[in-house]
Every structure is written in C-alpha cells, then in structure tokens.
Write a protein that holds these residues in place. Structure first.
Motif, PDB file in Angstrom:
ATOM      1  N   VAL A 208      18.115 -21.368  29.237  1.00  0.00           N
ATOM      2  CA  VAL A 208      17.777 -22.485  28.357  1.00  0.00           C
ATOM      3  C   VAL A 208      19.062 -22.967  27.681  1.00  0.00           C
ATOM      4  O   VAL A 208      19.864 -22.164  27.192  1.00  0.00           O
ATOM      5  N   TYR A 209      19.268 -24.262  27.662  1.00  0.00           N
ATOM      6  CA  TYR A 209      20.461 -24.822  27.045  1.00  0.00           C
ATOM      7  C   TYR A 209      20.371 -24.688  25.531  1.00  0.00           C
ATOM      8  O   TYR A 209      19.424 -25.152  24.896  1.00  0.00           O
ATOM      9  N   GLN A 210      21.385 -24.045  24.926  1.00  0.00           N
ATOM     10  CA  GLN A 210      21.409 -23.813  23.493  1.00  0.00           C
ATOM     11  C   GLN A 210      22.490 -24.609  22.768  1.00  0.00           C
ATOM     12  O   GLN A 210      22.459 -24.690  21.542  1.00  0.00           O
ATOM     13  N   GLY A 211      23.424 -25.161  23.519  1.00  0.00           N
ATOM     14  CA  GLY A 211      24.505 -25.895  22.880  1.00  0.00           C
ATOM     15  C   GLY A 211      25.763 -25.825  23.720  1.00  0.00           C
ATOM     16  O   GLY A 211      25.813 -25.148  24.754  1.00  0.00           O
ATOM     17  N   PRO A 212      26.827 -26.495  23.297  1.00  0.00           N
ATOM     18  CA  PRO A 212      28.026 -26.649  24.130  1.00  0.00           C
ATOM     19  C   PRO A 212      29.046 -25.532  24.012  1.00  0.00           C
ATOM     20  O   PRO A 212      30.051 -25.553  24.724  1.00  0.00           O
ATOM     21  N   THR A 213      28.845 -24.563  23.115  1.00  0.00           N
ATOM     22  CA  THR A 213      29.872 -23.548  22.900  1.00  0.00           C
ATOM     23  C   THR A 213      29.350 -22.159  23.256  1.00  0.00           C
ATOM     24  O   THR A 213      28.143 -21.891  23.239  1.00  0.00           O
ATOM     25  N   GLN A 214      30.292 -21.281  23.531  1.00  0.00           N
ATOM     26  CA  GLN A 214      29.946 -19.898  23.876  1.00  0.00           C
ATOM     27  C   GLN A 214      29.150 -19.237  22.766  1.00  0.00           C
ATOM     28  O   GLN A 214      28.204 -18.473  23.027  1.00  0.00           O
TER      29      GLN A 214
END
Length: 523
Positions: A208-214
């Motif tokens: 699931v996409y949670q955001g652009p950063t690690q």
C-alpha cells in the motif's frame, strides 16, 4: 543480452511461455551438493561454551549476534569440518515450538572471512513448526522449482548440539547474493524483504502506498542488499501499483514487474492455500530489482504453513478457498488489482489450470509425498523433540488431524489437513469452479524449451512448441562464450555436443521483453 522493457499486451499473456529455471547466462552452482539430491544431512554443532543455550536465547532477545561454534556436516558428498562458524536462533511463530528445538541459522563466514560450505555462506534450519509430516515446506519449494517460480531450495538434516540429539530439521537455502546469482544471474539490484509485522505497532508489507519517503514505510520492508540510501525506485513501484489508472495498470504493469512469474506464484499460493504470504498475512516474500531485466521479481519465503495450515480468520474449508481470494478485508493492492482486471484475471486463471494440470494433482504429488515420507520416517521417529507424535506423522499424510477445518483442534498448532486428501479435495473444487478447457493454458512442463538429457554427453535435444519461435536461442558456456545460436525454431532440434568441453552451459531464450535461460551440464 539486455531486452527492452516494453508494454506487454494483456491478451498475449495467455500464450506466453512460463518462466524457466533462471534469467541468467552466468549462474553459479552453490549448494548443488546440499540440495541437488533428496537427502538427510548429519549436522553436528560443537559450541565452544557450555552456556551456549543461554547465550543463544540472550542474543535472540537482544542484538541477535551470532555465537561461534565448530560444525561437522556429513552429506552424500562426504564429510566437511569447519571451525568458528556463526550460529543464532531465528524465526517468529516457529520459536513457539515446544522445548529447545528452535529454528536457527548458520553463517559459515561470520568469523572466518571467505569460509563456506558447498560454496554457501549461510543455511537456515527450520524446526517443523505446525507440520507433523515435516514435508510441507520441502514439497512446496520443490514444486516452485519445477514450475520456474523463484524460491529457495530445501532438504533435511539430523542435528546435534554438543553431542546431544537436538532434532530433525528442514534445511533451507538463504535468499542472498548467492541465491540471486544461481537463480537469475543478477545480484546488483536492491533486495527487499517483507517485514514480519509481528508485535504491536509493526507495519504490514502490503504494498500500500504510504508516501514518497522511506520513513513513510516504517519497518514494513527491510532492504537486505545494495543499500544506496535511495528507495525511490521501490517507492515508485508501490505508487504505480496503487495510483495508476486501470488502463495504465493493465498495459504497464509488465514494465514494472516480471508479470507472468508473479501470476504463477500467486496462483500456486492459492492452490496450496499458502496464506502466510502476501495474500493474507503480508509476510514471507522478497522483491528483487533485476537490473538486467529492469523489472521487480517476486521470491517466496517461509512456506511451512502450506496445505491450508494458516487461515487467520478466513471462514470455511481451505480446500474450498475462493480461487480469486485476494486477502479478503485486507488491502493487498497488487493482487487485488490484478484479480479485478479481466485480462490479468484470465492470465491468472490460465496459471491455475496449468499448475493444476502439471503439478497440483494427486498423480504428481502422491508419489513425491510417499518418497519423502520413506526418506525421513526413521529420522522423524528418532526425534524426541518434535512438536507432534509419531502417530501424527504417519496419519497426517493421509488424514486430517483435528477435523481439518479452522478451529478443529489437531494438537499443537491447531487443525491440520491431511496432505493427500487436501490435494484431492482442492483439485475437485477447482474443477467445479474453473473450466480449464475454455482457458488457453500455457505449457508448464515443456515451457518455452524442453532440454534433455541433462546431464548430456553426446546428443542434446532442444524441444520447442509447434509454432516457430520468434525468440533468439543461444547457448553460452559458464564463462560467457557463445557456443551455438539459432532463430525461429520449430519442433525438436538435435544438437551434437560430444566435442564440447565438459562444464556448465546455459540455453538462453531472449524475447522482445523477456530473458530466460535453462542450465544444463555437459559431462
């Protein structure tokens, strides 16, 4: 040989030949003595400290450092003695195995740089948690190998610690650079392992996409190899899975993911009801960024709860698990979007039919189960530290323990399906749900290329499908020298290799957007 990563037309997926053994020209042979033949290793560990058990437990609860020991391994290939190898306990739920028979890992070069056994740096020893038969994991990985699905190899071992019998174990290959070299011939990409998501606050490796950063992904994924401090490629892949339009997902997923192998892998999980996986628990898989193909590749891991041994609230019998089961109420966007897409679902159904025809049936599996049972029965009987009784071992090949359904008992670890009736009942259910006569089924056994005999001394036969191949067929030596090539082949080619030097070779099939190879030995 570097194919382009062009868009894959979805309709053609039903006709694409399945994955073969590897995608590499230069694969290695690490572990061939350990895993090349079904066998039971004798593994004798000699810890240098009398307090080794408390040290192992302390490290497991703390830093999980290895402690040193000597090791003697006896195989069909002979006896090997190594000093100062590293040993540590491992696992999550399998640590609940009663008594001191815990899973453990051996690192042969932990304290002596470059030290190896059978050219391997590490081996895993699994303790048969929730498996009276001890073969669930082994048979599943064997089928993966036959079907061209990336997964570790497995065998068996009798283990002693400081001269004391410790138990009967499954020996499993490590997923590392050696595995990647052997199976796909590429080890310079990022290798991510799904997090365990055990414990309060742990994150699921659900894609699931949670955001652009690690930092947005917490402990959901662990980068095991080639950490360059940049997760952007991995996060872009996750973002595509979640945010691409339906049309783009259908037409472009094959430019991000090695698609057909993933569909086959997911279909095999469904057939074997292997739900302690991405499908349900969102655990027990690796994703590797193959820099040659420019694609992410799916690798299986920790498959001891196949044959419906892990349900986690899924209602009903695992023999009648929905063929399109996609995690139920959990977010599993990669699998859910594929199964919701007509073309991709058709390709997935084709894999179900192909696997059912070639491997997931009683005619294929029962003789394999019988052979493994005969191989290990005496060793299992002698294991006084195992989780189940000798009677359970004998019964669970042919009968359910505890009624076979969720919540049915069955001793430690809950109810357990009998292996043979599970296969028979699951295939019968599949046949009522899916008309394989109406599905274009890829040829699993012949694949894009059937190559025999292997090893070969004189005449090598290369057998292709009835239609001319539009792929380039090349054979390379293990040092990368081109030995033979031809295009647009039909039927069977007879190749005289009697004058070829002895060694390992790779028959490479290069298509418009794929690169596959099959390893053989000239003796």
């Amino acid at each position: 040989l570097r194919p382009t990563t062009k868009s894959i037309h979805m309709r053609s997926l039903l006709f694409v030949a399945p994955v073969l053994i590897s995608t590499a020209v230069l694969a290695q042979t690490e572990g061939d003595n350990v895993f090349g033949t079904d066998q039971i290793l004798q593994v004798d560990v000699a810890f240098y400290s009398d307090g080794f058990w408390n040290e192992l437990l302390t490290e497991y609860e703390g830093e999980q450092n290895y402690i040193p020991a000597g090791i003697t391994i006896t195989s069909l290939d002979g006896v090997a003695q190594l000093d100062s190898v590293g040993i540590r306990l491992k696992g999550n739920s399998s640590m609940n195995h009663p008594g001191e028979k815990k899973p453990f890992k051996v690192d042969f070069n932990r304290f002596i740089s470059g030290q190896a056994y059978d050219l391997l740096k590490k081996l895993n020893f699994n303790n048969g948690f929730k498996d009276p038969t001890f073969v669930r994991e082994k048979i599943f990985y064997d089928v993966c190998a036959e079907a061209g699905i990336l997964a570790p190899r497995a065998n068996f071992a009798e283990v002693t610690f400081n001269g004391e019998p410790w138990g009967f174990y499954t020996v499993v290959e490590q997923i590392d650079d050696q595995f990647l070299d052997r199976s796909i011939g590429n080890d310079d990409g990022m290798l991510f392992k799904a997090g365990s998501n055990f414990g309060q606050g742990s994150d699921e490796a659900s894609l699931v996409y949670q955001g652009p950063t690690q930092a947005d992904y917490g402990d959901a994924y662990e980068l095991k190899m080639n950490d360059l401090g940049d997760w952007s490629d991995f996060i872009e892949f996750i973002e595509f899975i979640n945010n691409a339009s339906d049309a783009d997902f259908e037409s472009l997923i094959g430019t991000h993911l090695d698609l057909q192998p993933y569909l086959r892998s997911a279909a095999l999980d469904n057939l074997f009801a292997n739900l302690d996986s991405y499908t349900l628990s969102a655990r027990n898989y690796y994703l590797y960024q193959n820099t040659t193909l420019g694609l992410w590749q799916w690798i299986k891991w920790d498959c001891n709860e196949t044959f419906g041994s892990y349900a986690m609230g899924v209602p009903g019998s695992m023999t009648e698990l929905d063929l399109g089961f996609d995690g139920g109420n959990f977010d599993r966007p990669l699998l859910q979007r594929m199964l919701a897409n007509e073309a991709l679902r058709g390709a997935y159904d084709a894999e179900l039919c192909a696997l059912r025809e070639a491997y997931f049936n009683s005619d294929y599996l029962e003789p394999r189960l019988d052979a493994l049972k005969a191989l290990i029965q005496a060793s299992v009987t002698d294991d006084d530290n195992k989780m189940y009784s000798n009677a359970d071992f004998n019964a669970n090949f042919d009968s359910d323990l505890g009624g076979g359904g969720p919540g049915g008992g069955g001793g430690p670890g809950g109810s357990l399906y009998g292996l043979k009736p599970f296969v028979a009942d699951r295939t019968a259910f599949l046949d009522t749900q899916l008309d394989c006569s109406a599905v274009q089924v890829p040829l699993v056994e012949s694949a894009a290329l059937m190559l025999y005999p292997n090893p070969v001394s004189n005449l090598l036969f290369l057998e292709f499908g009835a239609n001319p191949s539009d792929k380039s067929i090349q054979i390379f030596s293990a040092t990368g020298q081109l030995a033979w090539e031809q295009r647009s082949i039909t039927g069977t080619v007879q190749l005289d290799v009697s004058a070829w030097p002895v060694g390992v070779y790779f028959a490479v099939i290069q298509g418009e957007s794929s690169l596959r190879s099959q390893r053989f030995v000239k003796e």
